[in-house]
Design an enzyme around this catalytic site. Structure first.
Site, short mmCIF file in Angstrom:
data_model
loop_
_atom_site.label_atom_id
_atom_site.label_comp_id
_atom_site.label_asym_id
_atom_site.label_seq_id
_atom_site.Cartn_x
_atom_site.Cartn_y
_atom_site.Cartn_z
N ASP A 122 -4.32 0.19 1.94
CA ASP A 122 -5.33 1.23 1.77
C ASP A 122 -6.73 0.69 2.07
OD1 ASP A 122 -3.56 3.28 1.06
OD2 ASP A 122 -3.52 2.62 -1.02
N HIS B 50 -2.81 1.45 7.98
CA HIS B 50 -2.97 2.24 6.75
C HIS B 50 -1.63 2.59 6.11
CE1 HIS B 50 -5.12 4.52 3.85
NE2 HIS B 50 -6.20 4.71 4.58
#
Length: 283
Positions: free
Chosen positions: A256, A252
């Site tokens: 995203d 992450h």
């Protein structure tokens, strides 16, 4: 140490070349009198075995803030896993068609790798590595394939998966899997990967959380195929289909959730529409 024989520059270059099965007559020597040095061999390796960089993006601004915070929380890669179900009846039947065309039944892992590679070509943000404060996105799609061996889990590389014919990939896959299980992989077989696939379907696994192969930013876990009843969205009828769960883990700090989900949707699409994949197999 006293008594140890000093290894010559030529011998060092030869030893390194052997790890990559490099024909030294193809390497341009830049040493005295045209002698081939280790640097010459390393340059050849970079040109022929490492993926071509498409672009480099500095992590800055809000992305750096996000990366710093998440990295501090997790210390290492910030793993997030999303799951998606694909209906693979078409892939199963298409595999039979491909088997007739190439004269051998292709491995599901290679078929999945082809689908993944085509999806990666459309979502290169997942075809990347994260190194310090830099996301490196690659134009070359080299897929590591996790192989269970007596020596532990190894991840040899299939190179340029989207650009190569299915027959050629199958031959290379069978070769690297065989050598991995016999402990005969060389350094050239494990470097330069840009994405990883790990398949636990043969063990009856329905879902798991794959661990990212650093410094890559994503890995796809493939689960078992199983028949189950589903409701047809168009007709409302219940029918029995073969489904396979896909488990995508991504870092992450670099990717995203939305782009990761879009990528996984494309993998699902190509598994469900294998006729649209570029297999490059003559009819």
């Amino acid at each position: 140490m006293v008594g140890e024989k000093e290894v010559s520059v030529e011998e060092q270059a030869r030893i390194l070349a052997e790890q990559y099965d490099i024909d030294l007559t193809k390497v341009k020597g830049t040493g005295p009198g045209g002698m081939i040095t280790v640097a010459d061999v390393e340059r050849y390796i970079r040109e022929h075995y490492l993926p071509k960089v498409k672009e480099r993006r500095s992590i800055k601004g809000i992305r750096k803030v996000i990366a710093t915070r998440l990295g501090k929380s997790y210390r290492e890669a910030v793993h997030v896993t999303i799951n998606m179900e694909a209906i693979v009846d078409k892939l199963i039947s298409y595999r039979e068609e491909l088997a007739k065309r190439i004269g051998a039944k292709p491995s599901y892992t290679v078929l999945i790798a082809k689908c993944v590679a085509q999806a990666l070509r459309e979502h290169l943000d997942l075809n990347a590595t994260l190194e310090k404060d830099e996301i490196i996105i690659y134009d070359t799609i080299n897929i590591n394939i996790a192989v269970d061996t007596p020596f532990g889990l190894l991840t040899p590389v299939l190179r340029k998966v989207d650009e190569r014919d299915l027959r050629e990939l199958l031959e290379e896959y069978n070769d690297i899997v065989d050598r991995a299980r016999k402990g005969r992989l060389k350094e050239k077989d494990v470097i330069g990967g840009t994405f990883t696939i790990t398949n636990l379907g043969m063990f009856g696994v329905d879902s798991f959380t794959p661990i990212i192969n650093p410094p890559q930013v994503a890995i796809l876990g493939v689960n078992r195929m199983v028949k189950k009843p589903v409701v047809d969205e168009k007709t409302g009828e219940i029918k029995v289909v073969t489904v396979m769960n896909l488990s995508l883990s991504f870092d992450h700090r670099a990717v995203d959730g939305a782009p990761a989900a879009r990528f996984l949707q494309r993998v699902k699409y190509y598994l469900e529409h294998p006729e649209e994949v570029k297999w490059f197999v003559e009819k």
